[in-house]
Structures are given as structure tokens and as C-alpha cells.
Design an enzyme around this catalytic site. Structure first.
Site, PDB file in Angstrom:
ATOM      1  N   GLU A   1       0.801  -1.227   0.000  1.00  0.00           N
ATOM      2  CA  GLU A   1       0.000   0.000   0.000  1.00  0.00           C
ATOM      3  C   GLU A   1       0.840   1.287   0.000  1.00  0.00           C
ATOM      4  O   GLU A   1       0.691   2.134   0.883  1.00  0.00           O
ATOM      5  CB  GLU A   1      -0.973  -0.049   1.193  1.00  0.00           C
ATOM      6  CG  GLU A   1      -1.833  -1.301   1.148  1.00  0.00           C
ATOM      7  CD  GLU A   1      -2.762  -1.485   2.361  1.00  0.00           C
ATOM      8  OE1 GLU A   1      -2.733  -0.642   3.268  1.00  0.00           O
ATOM      9  OE2 GLU A   1      -3.515  -2.471   2.375  1.00  0.00           O
TER      10      GLU A   1
ATOM     11  N   GLU B   1      -6.125 -10.353  -2.260  1.00  0.00           N
ATOM     12  CA  GLU B   1      -6.997 -10.257  -1.072  1.00  0.00           C
ATOM     13  C   GLU B   1      -8.462 -10.164  -1.485  1.00  0.00           C
ATOM     14  O   GLU B   1      -9.226  -9.356  -0.945  1.00  0.00           O
ATOM     15  CB  GLU B   1      -6.607  -9.030  -0.232  1.00  0.00           C
ATOM     16  CG  GLU B   1      -5.142  -9.017   0.173  1.00  0.00           C
ATOM     17  CD  GLU B   1      -4.740  -7.872   1.100  1.00  0.00           C
ATOM     18  OE1 GLU B   1      -5.616  -7.204   1.660  1.00  0.00           O
ATOM     19  OE2 GLU B   1      -3.519  -7.662   1.257  1.00  0.00           O
TER      20      GLU B   1
END
Ligand code: 9MR
Length: 355
Positions: free
Chosen positions: A158, A265
Site C-alpha cells: 500500500e 486479497e
């Protein structure tokens, strides 16, 4: 056909077998449902954790369907780093032990993430070379310990600001440089485990084209600087309102760099029930369609670029989303809370088995 009961005894007999039915019924569809991992050569992954794995029914369902696992917590920086800087591998080793016993591939996450900034590293903030040495030592030690045992690592997680307009500020960027901390992380990880597949992982790439562009520009700059990035992880926390085609388009953009792709994910949120009065049936249909599209986009990649497709949780009750305000009842995964496959499971299974 309407069953007629010829006697009171028959009626009670039938009632009794109905009463006994739930357990048998609960098992029936599961027996018929093909294991996801049996439908494709691509690794099918699921995130999991040591607490959930204590439940034998949970573990059985996981092992039946998945060939790869991602530790949800155990291999992250906070659980590994003591306040005095020593590294504690108890949880990580236990996780690896479970995987080894059950012959599961492990995709490890995550080495460098703005959300895990252990107190030990915060204490070194601004200390120049001391900070840089501790960073290097962490990466070499952790990746080195599992060398040859994990298939890949999320090295940087991220790195782009939530809205996609710029890079994220963190302890790592302020001490080591906005992009230098990433170049270094890839360098140390490659040094410590030359065969591990090294990923840069990001979320909201389907929903926010601007974030996708910022992310891909970053990856290109890092590659030009010699960063050993082997793959792109697209978390794919999507929801039922994602426009049709967004996942397909995103996959095409990400794959254009030629790196391996990890759908890392996947979950498909139904959103907040209190703000949406569509029927559950409609929502589950939309959820199936979104999941189908993600699997389709992944399966359309050249085989050499298909690293794995990973669900972020097994049954709905295992989702991280239920910890968010207003999402306590979200049902974003492929199995109901009793382990039964959902429509989303069948949509994924259908697409996986179509070559
Ligand atoms: O699902 C994970 C949860 O169990 C952990 O407590 C949390 C913090 O380590 O991380 C969650 O996983 C996140 C993942 O590592 C990165 N993308 C977002 C996921 C959900 O928050």
C-alpha cells in the site's frame, strides 16, 4: 410430488427424519461442491491465521479448497518486532509449521507497510544510519529465515495514498526517502531469498483509475532504478457496486508490464445493509458477477503471469470487514458461516473450470 402420510406413525416418522435432516443436509452440498483448487492449475489461496485454524471444521474446509495460504497477521512487522528490537518468530514459525505439515504454499505478507510501524522503529525515528541499519537487518533476517520456504513476499504494501493522488508518507519514507525505502526493501529481500517472488501490493486499483495510474508509474520508476520487483499484487477488495468491466480493464493495465499478477486479497462486499434496500438475492447475484469477472480476468492472463488468486478469508464470519463500523453483517466471501458454498463460490468454480 406431495407426500401423503398413510398413518399417524408415518407422519411422526417423517417429522423425525426431517428433524434429523439439518446435519445431513448441511453436508450434502459441501460433498458435491468441487474443491476450488481442483479446478485449475493456478494456485488458489486464502488468508488465514493461527486462531481460526484451531477449529477443525474451519481447517478442513480451508485445506479442501485451497493450495496456498497467506498469514493474515503472523508474519507482519508488529508481531515480529519486540520493543527492544529483538525479533520474535513464534507466531510466524507456527504458521509456517502448519503450512509445512499440510503441504501448502505460503505467500508471506508483509515486509514494509505504513500500518505496521513498531515502537522500536519509531524510537529510531530521525536517527539516520541507525534507522537504516535496523531496517536492513529486519529485512535480511526475516526474509533469510524463510528462504526457500515461502513462494513469495509482499515486500511493499500500500505505497500509494488512499485516494491515489500521491505516494504515502510513513516512517519508512521520511527516514529513508520517498521511494528509496522501496528500492532498498526489494534489494534486501532479493539478497536474502533470491528465488522468492517479490511483490508490490496495492488496493482500490479497480475503483480508482487515478490510483492505478499513480501506482503503475511508481512501479515503472522503481523498475528503472533496478528494483527487483517480480510481481504486482492487486488486493481486489471490491464491492457489488463496482462498475462492470472495471476488474477486466484493471487486470489488462496491470498485466501490461509483464510481471506476475497476484489477486491477493479478494472479497466482494455487499456494502452497508442499512443504506441499501435491494434484496439479498439481488445482492448475491451481483456479488457472483463481480467475483466471476475477477476470476475471468485472472484466468485470461498468460499462464506465466498467473501467480495466484487469493481470497481474504474463508467464511463470511472470518472477514476483516465485519470489524468496520456499519459492516458487522457484511458477507463478502465465498462460504456462508456454516461452511456452505455461496452463489459466489459457484460462479468462481464455473469460471475456473472453463479453460
Ligand atoms: O485481515 C488482516 C487483519 O486480521 C489484521 O489485523 C490487519 C492488521 O495487520 O490486517 C488485515 O489485513 C489487511 C492486509 O494485510 C492489507 N490489506 C488490507 C487488509 C485488511 O485490513
Amino acid at each position: 410430488m406431495i407426500k401423503k402420510f398413510s398413518s399417524r406413525r408415518d407422519f411422526f416418522g417423517a417429522a423425525l427424519s426431517l428433524a434429523a435432516a439439518p446435519a445431513a443436509l448441511a453436508d450434502a452440498p459441501r460433498r458435491d461442491a468441487p474443491p476450488l483448487k481442483s479446478l485449475t492449475n493456478a494456485p488458489m489461496g486464502c488468508s488465514t491465521n493461527l486462531v481460526a485454524l484451531k477449529d477443525p471444521a474451519y481447517a478442513a474446509l480451508l485445506l479442501r479448497n485451497f493450495s496456498q495460504v497467506t498469514p493474515e497477521y503472523e508474519m507482519k512487522m508488529n508481531p515480529i518486532t519486540h520493543t527492544d528490537g529483538r525479533l520474535n518468530f513464534t507466531l510466524a514459525d507456527n504458521f509456517m509449521g502448519f503450512a509445512r505439515q499440510n503441504r501448502l504454499r505460503v505467500h508471506a505478507t508483509t515486509l514494509v507497510w505504513y500500518k505496521h510501524q513498531p515502537p522500536y522503529f519509531m524510537g529510531l525515528d530521525g536517527k539516520g544510519q541507525v534507522f537504516a541499519d535496523a531496517y536492513r537487518n529486519y529485512l535480511l533476517t526475516v526474509v533469510g529465515r524463510y528462504r526457500g520456504q515461502v513462494v513469495g513476499w509482499d515486500v511493499v504494501n500500500e505505497p500509494v495514498w488512499t485516494d491515489g493522488t500521491r505516494l504515502r508518507d510513513s516512517l519508512w519514507s521520511s527516514n529513508l526517502g520517498a521511494e528509496d525505502y522501496m528500492v532498498l526493501a526489494f534489494e534486501y529481500a532479493k539478497q536474502a531469498d533470491p528465488n522468492a517472488v517479490l511483490f508490490i501490493n496495492e488496493f482500490d486499483l479497480e475503483r480508482l483509475p487515478r490510483k492505478r495510474a499513480t501506482f503503475l508509474n511508481l512501479v515503472e520508476r522503481l523498475l528503472k532504478r533496478g528494483a527487483k520487483i517480480d510481481g504486482i499484487g492487486t488486493q481486489s477488495h471490491v464491492n457489488i457496486n463496482l462498475p462492470q468491466g472495471a476488474s477486466t480493464l484493471t487486470m489488462r493495465d496491470l498485466a501490461a508490464l509483464g510481471l506476475k499478477i497476484h489477486v491477493s486479497e479478494l472479497d466482494v462486499s455487499l456494502g452497508r445493509a442499512d443504506r441499501d434496500n435491494r434484496s439479498m438475492d439481488d445482492k448475491l447475484k451481483l456479488q457472483s458477477a463481480k467475483a466471476w469477472e475477477v476470476v475471468d480476468a485472472f484466468m485470461n492472463l498468460p499462464a506465466s503471469q498467473r501467480y495466484a488468486l487469493t481470497m481474504w478469508g474463508l467464511m463470511d464470519k472470518n472477514t476483516w470487514l465485519r470489524q468496520l463500523p456499519g459492516r458487522e453483517h457484511d458477507e463478502p466471501l465465498a462460504f456462508y458461516d456454516d461452511g456452505q458454498p455461496k452463489p459466489m463460490f459457484w460462479a468462481m468454480a464455473d469460471r475456473l473450470k472453463t479453460r
